[in-house]
Scaffold this active site. Structure first.
Site, PDB file in Angstrom:
ATOM      1  N   ALA A  41       0.799  -1.234   0.000  1.00 56.83           N
ATOM      2  CA  ALA A  41       0.000   0.000   0.000  1.00 56.83           C
ATOM      3  C   ALA A  41       0.826   1.277   0.000  1.00 56.83           C
ATOM      4  O   ALA A  41       0.296   2.357  -0.261  1.00 56.83           O
ATOM      5  CB  ALA A  41      -0.933   0.006   1.214  1.00 56.83           C
ATOM      6  N   ALA A  42       2.127   1.186   0.307  1.00 56.69           N
ATOM      7  CA  ALA A  42       2.952   2.395   0.347  1.00 56.69           C
ATOM      8  C   ALA A  42       3.680   2.652  -0.964  1.00 56.69           C
ATOM      9  O   ALA A  42       4.432   3.622  -1.087  1.00 56.69           O
ATOM     10  CB  ALA A  42       3.958   2.302   1.499  1.00 56.69           C
ATOM     11  N   GLY A  43       3.470   1.798  -1.943  1.00 55.71           N
ATOM     12  CA  GLY A  43       4.187   1.913  -3.211  1.00 55.71           C
ATOM     13  C   GLY A  43       3.513   2.841  -4.207  1.00 55.71           C
ATOM     14  O   GLY A  43       2.513   3.501  -3.913  1.00 55.71           O
ATOM     15  N   ASP A 182      -5.556  -3.127 -19.266  1.00 51.76           N
ATOM     16  CA  ASP A 182      -5.575  -3.372 -20.713  1.00 51.76           C
ATOM     17  C   ASP A 182      -6.918  -2.963 -21.309  1.00 51.76           C
ATOM     18  O   ASP A 182      -6.987  -2.399 -22.404  1.00 51.76           O
ATOM     19  CB  ASP A 182      -5.303  -4.855 -21.001  1.00 51.76           C
ATOM     20  CG  ASP A 182      -3.974  -5.328 -20.437  1.00 51.76           C
ATOM     21  OD1 ASP A 182      -3.022  -4.538 -20.450  1.00 51.76           O
ATOM     22  OD2 ASP A 182      -3.907  -6.478 -19.968  1.00 51.76           O
ATOM     23  N   ARG A 185      -7.148   0.919 -21.269  1.00 50.86           N
ATOM     24  CA  ARG A 185      -6.370   1.480 -22.394  1.00 50.86           C
ATOM     25  C   ARG A 185      -7.080   1.248 -23.719  1.00 50.86           C
ATOM     26  O   ARG A 185      -7.181   2.172 -24.549  1.00 50.86           O
ATOM     27  CB  ARG A 185      -4.981   0.844 -22.420  1.00 50.86           C
ATOM     28  CG  ARG A 185      -4.052   1.349 -21.336  1.00 50.86           C
ATOM     29  CD  ARG A 185      -2.751   0.559 -21.308  1.00 50.86           C
ATOM     30  NE  ARG A 185      -1.791   1.174 -20.388  1.00 50.86           N
ATOM     31  CZ  ARG A 185      -0.885   0.501 -19.702  1.00 50.86           C
ATOM     32  NH1 ARG A 185      -0.797  -0.814 -19.817  1.00 50.86           N
ATOM     33  NH2 ARG A 185      -0.048   1.141 -18.895  1.00 50.86           N
ATOM     34  N   HIS A 209      -1.444 -10.638 -19.818  1.00 55.82           N
ATOM     35  CA  HIS A 209      -1.209  -9.251 -19.386  1.00 55.82           C
ATOM     36  C   HIS A 209       0.237  -8.840 -19.625  1.00 55.82           C
ATOM     37  O   HIS A 209       0.902  -8.304 -18.750  1.00 55.82           O
ATOM     38  CB  HIS A 209      -1.579  -9.114 -17.901  1.00 55.82           C
ATOM     39  CG  HIS A 209      -1.479  -7.711 -17.364  1.00 55.82           C
ATOM     40  ND1 HIS A 209      -2.178  -6.649 -17.914  1.00 55.82           N
ATOM     41  CD2 HIS A 209      -0.765  -7.198 -16.336  1.00 55.82           C
ATOM     42  CE1 HIS A 209      -1.887  -5.543 -17.233  1.00 55.82           C
ATOM     43  NE2 HIS A 209      -1.037  -5.850 -16.278  1.00 55.82           N
TER      44      HIS A 209
END
Length: 346
Positions: A41-43, A182, A185, A209
């Site tokens: 969660a901190a990324g 995907d 986009r 993916h």
């Protein structure tokens, strides 16, 4: 006003039918208690994903976990005046607390792509991270729906499946590879080329993916547009290379974090709607499948109270899409086997 707008976007983006059903179900009664855990969660993906899940009215409890930095993210997000209670957990010894009682676990943990790096280059680092996190899920919340974002998804989903099998808790209906970006986009690029309102666009995306394993079915896109073969091929290539486009544009300073967080929030929202009994919730996802001869494959999936209610067929394909399907199979097969071998070899 902005929070309300974002919540509206979340509801709307899962499809108008599901959204209207959601409003009917929850206009007069409170939504059920639902806990969502975000691992990583901190990324770069985790922080905006935490924000978006805090805005989701279907979430009552939001558990944010990372090896470091989570208390700050949790404190920041917790000040937002929406329904869910937020708690932050840091370091491995708190992972069990983060997971206990979770209905949905979203995994964006791992290292991001850098310029010149393929999703496969991420494998050695992210495979180990995913394996250890899934071992904890098997122990603390084996019945949760698991939304896998960590790349390479073509390999990390099979890794998760093998871990859960080893622990005796595998349920193929509850493991998802998040391929929603995907779809996002493909919708955006198609709308731009076809000159139609992107909010009205739907484009199924099948396969996997990564690179050529991503196969948007523009022949099934709605609303219909009279695009040339060359335009369809260019749109397909851009959808397949969307991640690389962002990595290069950020010049080594990040990958597709914001759009991935949005896509992850959309798919988690669909999972929550399915759990709550909203009918006709359909999204594309990389799941255990018999649609092709491959053991895992991305296609449209109907979501419900048990996770996957039905894996839908591919529908009619154009000749170009049939060629693309055959071309992607060897690479996707190799990626799946790589994930399975990683766990069995360890």
């Amino acid at each position: 006003m902005k929070a309300a707008m974002l919540r509206s976007v979340l509801r709307r983006s899962s499809g108008s039918a599901a959204a209207s059903s959601s409003r009917r179900c929850f206009s007069s009664a409170p939504a059920p208690e639902r806990k969502v855990a975000i691992l990583g969660a901190a990324g770069g993906i985790g922080q905006p994903l935490s924000l978006l899940m805090k805005l989701n009215p279907l979430v009552s409890s939001l558990a944010l976990y990372d090896i470091a930095g989570t208390p700050g993210v949790a404190a920041d997000v917790s000040h937002i005046n929406t329904r869910s209670e937020v708690k932050g957990y840091a370091a491995e010894e708190q992972l069990g607390q983060a997971l206990e009682g979770s209905d949905v676990v979203i995994i964006p943990a791992g290292v991001p792509r850098k310029p010149g790096m393929t999703r496969d280059d991420l494998f050695k680092i992210n495979a180990g991270i995913v394996k250890s996190l899934c071992e904890a899920i098997a122990k603390y919340c084996p019945n949760a729906l698991v939304n896998m974002i960590s790349n390479p998804v073509n390999s990390t989903v099979p890794i998760a499946a093998e871990v859960f099998k080893n622990k005796g808790v595998y349920d193929e209906k509850k493991l998802f590879g998040v391929t929603t970006l995907d779809v996002v986009r493909a919708k955006t690029f198609y709308a731009g080329k076809a000159k139609v309102n992107v909010a009205d666009v739907n484009v199924p995306v099948i396969g996997g993916h990564a690179g050529i394993t991503i196969l948007p079915l523009f022949s099934q896109a709605t609303p219909k547009a009279n695009l040339s073969d060359e335009e369809i091929q260019a749109l397909t290539k851009r959808t397949q290379d969307g991640g690389t486009e962002v990595v290069e544009a950020k010049a080594g300073k990040g990958s597709a974090t914001l759009s991935m967080a949005y896509a992850g929030a959309i798919f988690a929202d669909a999972c929550l709607k399915g759990l709550n009994g909203v009918p006709d919730v359909v999204e594309c996802s990389f799941v255990q499948s018999t649609v092709t001869e491959l053991p895992f494959f991305a296609s449209k999936v109907r979501l419900g109270k048990n996770g996957v209610e039905e894996v839908l067929g591919l529908g009619p394909l154009s000749d170009y899409e049939k060629q693309g399907l055959e071309a992607l199979k060897p690479e996707l097969k190799s990626s799946i086997e790589k994930g399975i071998t990683f766990v069995r070899g360890n």
